[in-house]
Design a protein around this motif. Structure first.
Motif, PDB file in Angstrom:
ATOM      1  N   GLU A   1       0.874  -1.174   0.000  1.00 22.50           N
ATOM      2  CA  GLU A   1       0.000   0.000   0.000  1.00 22.50           C
ATOM      3  C   GLU A   1       0.910   1.224   0.000  1.00 22.50           C
ATOM      4  O   GLU A   1       1.852   1.306   0.805  1.00 22.50           O
ATOM      5  N   PHE A   2       0.642   2.187  -0.866  1.00 21.56           N
ATOM      6  CA  PHE A   2       1.562   3.311  -0.993  1.00 21.56           C
ATOM      7  C   PHE A   2       0.857   4.535  -1.563  1.00 21.56           C
ATOM      8  O   PHE A   2      -0.223   4.446  -2.166  1.00 21.56           O
ATOM      9  N   THR A   3       1.489   5.675  -1.372  1.00 23.09           N
ATOM     10  CA  THR A   3       1.042   6.943  -1.935  1.00 23.09           C
ATOM     11  C   THR A   3       2.091   7.418  -2.923  1.00 23.09           C
ATOM     12  O   THR A   3       3.297   7.319  -2.652  1.00 23.09           O
ATOM     13  N   VAL A   4       1.652   7.915  -4.065  1.00 21.63           N
ATOM     14  CA  VAL A   4       2.560   8.398  -5.102  1.00 21.63           C
ATOM     15  C   VAL A   4       2.611   9.920  -5.065  1.00 21.63           C
ATOM     16  O   VAL A   4       1.574  10.595  -4.994  1.00 21.63           O
ATOM     17  N   TYR A   5       3.817  10.453  -5.120  1.00 26.26           N
ATOM     18  CA  TYR A   5       4.059  11.885  -5.249  1.00 26.26           C
ATOM     19  C   TYR A   5       4.845  12.084  -6.542  1.00 26.26           C
ATOM     20  O   TYR A   5       5.982  11.634  -6.656  1.00 26.26           O
ATOM     21  N   ALA A   6       4.235  12.733  -7.516  1.00 28.64           N
ATOM     22  CA  ALA A   6       4.866  12.937  -8.822  1.00 28.64           C
ATOM     23  C   ALA A   6       4.828  14.427  -9.135  1.00 28.64           C
ATOM     24  O   ALA A   6       3.855  14.932  -9.703  1.00 28.64           O
ATOM     25  N   LEU A   7       5.873  15.133  -8.762  1.00 23.73           N
ATOM     26  CA  LEU A   7       5.885  16.596  -8.854  1.00 23.73           C
ATOM     27  C   LEU A   7       6.749  17.048 -10.026  1.00 23.73           C
ATOM     28  O   LEU A   7       7.974  17.000  -9.960  1.00 23.73           O
ATOM     29  N   PRO A   8       6.109  17.505 -11.102  1.00 23.46           N
ATOM     30  CA  PRO A   8       6.868  17.980 -12.266  1.00 23.46           C
ATOM     31  C   PRO A   8       7.410  19.380 -12.038  1.00 23.46           C
ATOM     32  O   PRO A   8       6.955  20.103 -11.129  1.00 23.46           O
ATOM     33  N   LEU A   9       8.372  19.774 -12.853  1.00 25.21           N
ATOM     34  CA  LEU A   9       8.772  21.174 -12.865  1.00 25.21           C
ATOM     35  C   LEU A   9       7.542  22.026 -13.153  1.00 25.21           C
ATOM     36  O   LEU A   9       6.654  21.627 -13.912  1.00 25.21           O
TER      37      LEU A   9
END
Length: 204
Positions: free
Chosen positions: A180-188
């Motif tokens: 179980e996990f949370t995704v953090y995908a922060l682009p420029l």
């Protein structure tokens, strides 16, 4: 809590999509001559681990800057793609909910620096893309160079047309299997068609 880095390194050795210009990373100042170090980076917005925005494929599509910051964070769902087959029934059985970030592990990241990585992209079927749009997920992620292997890019157009952003060229997805996990995908913060992105998973 465990943090898993799902991003590849961006440098002059980073593979680029066939036909795109190579990444250039040039030292422009040094400690010895200038008292500080600085670099000039020239790269395509879709090199390395990156996010595709609707503007990438749709004439009236949104740029990345038009999405709220919370669109880049969500509950993760891991799906193993066996034998390059994106099976719709497997996707339906993954417990996907609205607002999720669905990550597809094909194993192609093992070949990231080899020609086969871009020459034999396993494409997502259009019916799977439509199911993800209908499920109202925020983003999908792939350890491949594209969601498509056709020049018309039908899968991109389905996903992006439904405001489902696409993360490509991911790595380390095997470490999320059964978790179980949370995704953090922060682009420029660029108001364009896509951007390099640091993607991590916070495993519970």
């Amino acid at each position: 809590m465990q943090i898993v880095d799902l991003s590849v390194v961006l440098n002059e050795q980073t593979p680029v999509y066939p036909g795109d210009p190579e990444t250039k990373l040039e030292t422009i100042t040094t400690i010895e001559n200038d008292g500080h170090v600085d670099h000039y980076l020239s790269t395509v917005t879709h090199t390395g681990t990156h996010i595709d925005a609707p503007m990438h494929m749709l004439a009236d599509g949104k740029g990345l800057g038009q999405f709220p910051i919370d669109h880049f964070v969500g509950r993760g769902r891991y799906i193993k793609v066996k034998d390059n087959n994106f099976d719709l029934e497997t996707v339906k059985g993954a417990g996907i909910q609205a607002g999720d970030v669905v990550l597809f592990h094909t194993g192609m990241s093992d070949y990231y620096y080899e020609p086969v990585y871009f020459n034999k992209i396993p494409a997502m079927p259009e019916e799977v893309a439509q199911y993800l749009v209908d499920s109202k997920v925020k983003m999908i992620g792939l350890d491949t160079g594209s969601a498509d292997n056709k020049k018309a890019h039908p899968v991109h157009k389905i996903l992006l047309g439904g405001d489902v952003l696409i993360i490509e060229n991911m790595t380390n997805l095997s470490r999320l299997a059964g978790k179980e996990f949370t995704v953090y995908a922060l682009p420029l913060k660029l108001e364009v068609d896509g951007a390099p992105t640091r993607v991590i998973a916070e495993v519970k």
